[in-house]
Scaffold this motif. Structure first.
Motif, PDB file in Angstrom:
ATOM      1  N   ARG A  52      59.181 -27.030  85.997  1.00  0.00           N
ATOM      2  CA  ARG A  52      60.167 -25.949  86.052  1.00  0.00           C
ATOM      3  C   ARG A  52      59.846 -24.978  87.187  1.00  0.00           C
ATOM      4  O   ARG A  52      60.736 -24.577  87.957  1.00  0.00           O
ATOM      5  CB  ARG A  52      60.172 -25.209  84.707  1.00  0.00           C
ATOM      6  N   ARG A  53      58.599 -24.606  87.318  1.00  0.00           N
ATOM      7  CA  ARG A  53      58.222 -23.620  88.324  1.00  0.00           C
ATOM      8  C   ARG A  53      58.241 -24.212  89.738  1.00  0.00           C
ATOM      9  O   ARG A  53      58.602 -23.517  90.694  1.00  0.00           O
ATOM     10  CB  ARG A  53      56.847 -23.046  87.979  1.00  0.00           C
ATOM     11  N   GLY A  56      61.876 -24.408  90.800  1.00  0.00           N
ATOM     12  CA  GLY A  56      62.383 -23.075  91.114  1.00  0.00           C
ATOM     13  C   GLY A  56      61.947 -22.570  92.470  1.00  0.00           C
ATOM     14  O   GLY A  56      62.688 -21.858  93.164  1.00  0.00           O
ATOM     15  N   ALA A  60      65.496 -21.883  94.463  1.00  0.00           N
ATOM     16  CA  ALA A  60      65.979 -20.510  94.650  1.00  0.00           C
ATOM     17  C   ALA A  60      66.456 -20.259  96.086  1.00  0.00           C
ATOM     18  O   ALA A  60      67.606 -19.832  96.287  1.00  0.00           O
ATOM     19  CB  ALA A  60      64.895 -19.514  94.248  1.00  0.00           C
ATOM     20  N   VAL A  90      67.716 -17.675  89.726  1.00  0.00           N
ATOM     21  CA  VAL A  90      66.944 -18.923  89.666  1.00  0.00           C
ATOM     22  C   VAL A  90      65.453 -18.610  89.542  1.00  0.00           C
ATOM     23  O   VAL A  90      64.726 -19.250  88.757  1.00  0.00           O
ATOM     24  CB  VAL A  90      67.218 -19.793  90.910  1.00  0.00           C
ATOM     25  N   LEU A  91      64.965 -17.621  90.289  1.00  0.00           N
ATOM     26  CA  LEU A  91      63.551 -17.223  90.196  1.00  0.00           C
ATOM     27  C   LEU A  91      63.222 -16.699  88.807  1.00  0.00           C
ATOM     28  O   LEU A  91      62.147 -16.987  88.263  1.00  0.00           O
ATOM     29  CB  LEU A  91      63.231 -16.163  91.249  1.00  0.00           C
ATOM     30  N   THR A  94      63.254 -19.850  86.323  1.00  0.00           N
ATOM     31  CA  THR A  94      62.236 -20.883  86.527  1.00  0.00           C
ATOM     32  C   THR A  94      60.821 -20.325  86.677  1.00  0.00           C
ATOM     33  O   THR A  94      59.850 -21.061  86.510  1.00  0.00           O
ATOM     34  CB  THR A  94      62.568 -21.723  87.769  1.00  0.00           C
ATOM     35  N   GLU A  95      60.685 -19.047  87.043  1.00  0.00           N
ATOM     36  CA  GLU A  95      59.396 -18.347  87.129  1.00  0.00           C
ATOM     37  C   GLU A  95      58.365 -19.006  88.046  1.00  0.00           C
ATOM     38  O   GLU A  95      57.198 -19.160  87.662  1.00  0.00           O
ATOM     39  CB  GLU A  95      58.775 -18.169  85.743  1.00  0.00           C
ATOM     40  N   PRO A  96      58.718 -19.403  89.271  1.00  0.00           N
ATOM     41  CA  PRO A  96      57.680 -19.868  90.202  1.00  0.00           C
ATOM     42  C   PRO A  96      56.763 -18.727  90.634  1.00  0.00           C
ATOM     43  O   PRO A  96      55.625 -18.944  91.037  1.00  0.00           O
ATOM     44  CB  PRO A  96      58.485 -20.416  91.380  1.00  0.00           C
ATOM     45  N   THR A 453      65.075 -17.068  79.814  1.00  0.00           N
ATOM     46  CA  THR A 453      64.369 -16.141  80.694  1.00  0.00           C
ATOM     47  C   THR A 453      64.078 -14.865  79.917  1.00  0.00           C
ATOM     48  O   THR A 453      64.384 -14.763  78.728  1.00  0.00           O
ATOM     49  CB  THR A 453      65.202 -15.831  81.949  1.00  0.00           C
TER      50      THR A 453
END
Length: 545
Positions: A52-53, A56, A60, A90-91, A94-96, A453
Motif C-alpha cells: 500500500r505504501r 502510494g 500520488a 492518495v498520500l 496510502t501513507e507512504p 485513512t
C-alpha cells in the motif's frame, strides 16, 4: 488472517495464565503515525502495508500530473488545486509518508505552483482553533503523566455492584472511555486504560479456569468477553470524542469549516447539548451490538472488585500534581462553557454574550488553562511545577499540523471556487436535491473514507465537498456538513481505521474477523442515529437556521 499476540508467554504465580504486556509505556509516547518498523504486524498484514505504501509513493505524483495534464475547462487555478488535492488524498490513504507530512507536501506544492501566496496559504496556522488543540493536548498530557485519568477509571470501577458481572464491567469501561475521550486524545485514553482491561481480563480468565468453564490449557486471548471489553475501549473512545468540540480533531475541523460557510459558529456548550443525546444513544447501541455479537462466556464474576481495590490502594492519596491538574482542567472547562451558558440565559444576540464571548475565545482559554500547569507548583522550594516543557513537547504535534493543512485545503477550495464547481457537478450527477439525501451521502462518504485513512483527513476531505453540494442544491449546508463531521469519527471495521483500533488489535485479544463484524454493525447503527437524531438536535438547540 494471523493475529499477533501481544501477551507474553511468562506465567503468573497463581494460575499459569499469560501475564499481560506493559503496553502503557510503549503506547503513551504519542506515536500516532507509525512507520512499518514501529508496528507489530502479521506477515500478511506487513505485505499489504508495504505494498500500500509503495504504491502510494508513485501513485500520488502520477495522479496529480495526469490530472494537471487533462484538457479541462476550469477557471483560474482550480485545476492546479484539484490536482494537488488529489495527490494529497492518495498520500493520506496510502501513507507512504506520515499523514501530517503528506499535508505539508501539498501546502508546499500550492505555493510553488502559484495557486495562492504563502501568507494567505499559511494563515490558518494562526487560527485560534490551532491553539485550542495545543492547550487541550497539554492538559491531557498532564492528566496522563500524573495518573489523574487512571485514578478516575479505577474510581468508576469501584462503584458498588460494577464488579459483579461481566456485562457491568464492560459497560462501565465504555462509560469511562467515553468520559475521558471527550477531553483527552482517544488514542491516549485507550492506551492508558488497556493495561487495566488486560488485568481485569486475566482475573476473569483465571476465574473461568478455576470453575472448570475453560480447560486448563485454554487460550485466554480468544475469549468473547475479552473481545467485547477491548472493542468497547476502542469504539467507546470514538463515541466519547463526539461529545465536545475538543474531543477529536474532526470536530474542530468541521466546526471551523461550517462557521466559514454558514456564519454560524457552534459554542462549546451548544455542541455538548446537541451531541449528548446522540452520544448516549450511540453508547446504548454500542453496548447492545458488542454484548450480542460477543456474548461473554461467564456472567457473574468474583475477584474484579478486589483487583480494582488493590490497584486503587497502590495509587495512594491525591497528589499535589493531580490536584493542580484538576484545578487547571476545571478552570478550562468552566471558561469554555461559560459563553454558551450566557447565550442560553441572555440570548446569543445580547450585550452580555457579545462581551463574554469576545474575551473567552476558546483558543485563548485553552492556552490559559495549559499555562496554569506551568504556574501551579508541586514543590515551591525547588521551583518545580505541575508540568515541564519537556512533557508538553511530547503532545501530538502531527495532528496539529494535519489539522492546519486540512483547514488550508478547505479554505482554498472555497476561495478558488473549486468547492462550488465540485458541488454543482456532484449535485447534477447524483441528483441530490433534499436535505436527507445530501446528509445520507455525506455520512456514507465520511464513513467510507474514515475506514481507509485517518478521521482527521476524512473530515478535511469530505466536509469541504459536502458544503458546496448542499449549496448547489439550494439547501443550508449546516446539517449535512455537521453530519459529515460526526461520521468522520467513525471507522470501526479495521485496525488501520483509527489508532485506537490498532491499539486494541495489538493486544492480541481481538481477531480481525470479530473487529470487522462488530465494526460493520456499529457503522450501520451509528449512521442511522446520525441521520435521524442530528437534524432533531440541531433544531432543538436552535442552530443552522
Amino acid at each position: 488472517m494471523e493475529v499477533v499476540v501481544a501477551i507474553t508467554s511468562d506465567t503468573s504465580d497463581t494460575g499459569g495464565t499469560p501475564a499481560r504486556t506493559d503496553v502503557e509505556k510503549a503506547l503513551l509516547g504519542g506515536s500516532t503515525y507509525r512507520s512499518l518498523g514501529e508496528q507489530r504486524l502479521s506477515p500478511a498484514e506487513e505485505r499489504f502495508e508495504r505494498g500500500r505504501r509503495t504504491v502510494g509513493l508513485w501513485l500520488a505524483p502520477l495522479v496529480s500530473i495526469v490530472f494537471l495534464a487533462l484538457p479541462l475547462d476550469l477557471p483560474g487555478n482550480q485545476q492546479t488545486l484539484a490536482g494537488i488535492l488529489l495527490g494529497v488524498i492518495v498520500l493520506w490513504v496510502t501513507e507512504p509518508v506520515p499523514i501530517p507530512v503528506g499535508g505539508l507536501l501539498g501546502v508546499a506544492a500550492i505555493v510553488i505552483l502559484a495557486v495562492a501566496p504563502a501568507g494567505e496559504v499559511l494563515a490558518p496556522f494562526g487560527s485560534s482553533t490551532v491553539f485550542t488543540f495545543i492547550g487541550a493536548f497539554i492538559l491531557a498530557q498532564a492528566m496522563l503523566k500524573h495518573g489523574l485519568a487512571r485514578r478516575f477509571a479505577f474510581r468508576m470501577l469501584s462503584l458498588p455492584g460494577v464488579g459483579r458481572t461481566t456485562g457491568r464491567v464492560i459497560i462501565t469501561f465504555g462509560l469511562i472511555t467515553c468520559a475521558l475521550s471527550a477531553f483527552v486524545s482517544n488514542t491516549a485514553t485507550v492506551a492508558m486504560l488497556l493495561p487495566t482491561a488486560l488485568g481485569i481480563l486475566t482475573v476473569i480468565a483465571k476465574l473461568m479456569q478455576e470453575r472448570g468453564i475453560a480447560t486448563a490449557d485454554f487460550d485466554p486471548t480468544r475469549l468473547r468477553v475479552g473481545i467485547a471489553l477491548m472493542l468497547m475501549l476502542a469504539y467507546g473512545a470514538s463515541v466519547g470524542g463526539l461529545l465536545t468540540p475538543v474531543g477529536t480533531p474532526p470536530n474542530l475541523i468541521g466546526r471551523d469549516l461550517i462557521a466559514e460557510a454558514t456564519g454560524t459558529r457552534i459554542s462549546f456548550a451548544e455542541w455538548m447539548v446537541m451531541a449528548f443525546p446522540i452520544c448516549a444513544l450511540m453508547f446504548v447501541a454500542l453496548a447492545t451490538v458488542l454484548l450480542l455479537l460477543n456474548k461473554p462466556e461467564i456472567r457473574r464474576i468474583e475477584g474484579v472488585a478486589e483487583y480494582v481495590a488493590s490497584e486503587r490502594a497502590k495509587l495512594g492519596p491525591l497528589s499535589r500534581a493531580e490536584r493542580n491538574t484538576l484545578v487547571a482542567f476545571t478552570v478550562t472547562v468552566v471558561l469554555w462553557i461559560t459563553p454558551g451558558v450566557v447565550a442560553l440565559v441572555f440570548g446569543s444576540d445580547s450585550t452580555q454574550y457579545d462581551w463574554i464571548s469576545a474575551r473567552l475565545n476558546e483558543g485563548i482559554v485553552a492556552v490559559l488553562g495549559a499555562s496554569l500547569l506551568f504556574l501551579l507548583p508541586t514543590d515551591w522550594s525547588a521551583r518545580q511545577y505541575t508540568l515541564n516543557w519537556s512533557d508538553a513537547a511530547r503532545i501530538d504535534w502531527g495532528t496539529i499540523l494535519l489539522f492546519g493543512t486540512g483547514i488550508i485545503f478547505g479554505s482554498l477550495l472555497e476561495d478558488s471556487g473549486l468547492a462550488r464547481t465540485i458541488g454543482d457537478g456532484s449535485a447534477d450527477l447524483l441528483g441530490l436535491t433534499s436535505v436527507f439525501a445530501i446528509t445520507a451521502f455525506a455520512v456514507l462518504l465520511a464513513i467510507v473514507i474514515s475506514e481507509t485513512t485517518s478521521n482527521t483527513a476524512a473530515a478535511a476531505v469530505v466536509v469541504p465537498i459536502i458544503i458546496p453540494v448542499a449549496v448547489a442544491a439550494g439547501i443550508n449546508p449546516f446539517v449535512p456538513a455537521l453530519a459529515a463531521t460526526f461520521a468522520a469519527s467513525f471507522g470501526f471495521m479495521l485496525p488501520v481505521s483509527t489508532p485506537q483500533n490498532a491499539v486494541v488489535y495489538g493486544s492480541g485479544v481481538v481477531p480481525i474477523t470479530k473487529m470487522i463484524r462488530s465494526g460493520f454493525s456499529f457503522d450501520i447503527l451509528g449512521a442511522i442515529l446520525i441521520l435521524l437524531l442530528l437534524p432533531v438536535m440541531v433544531a432543538v438547540v436552535g442552530l443552522g437556521g
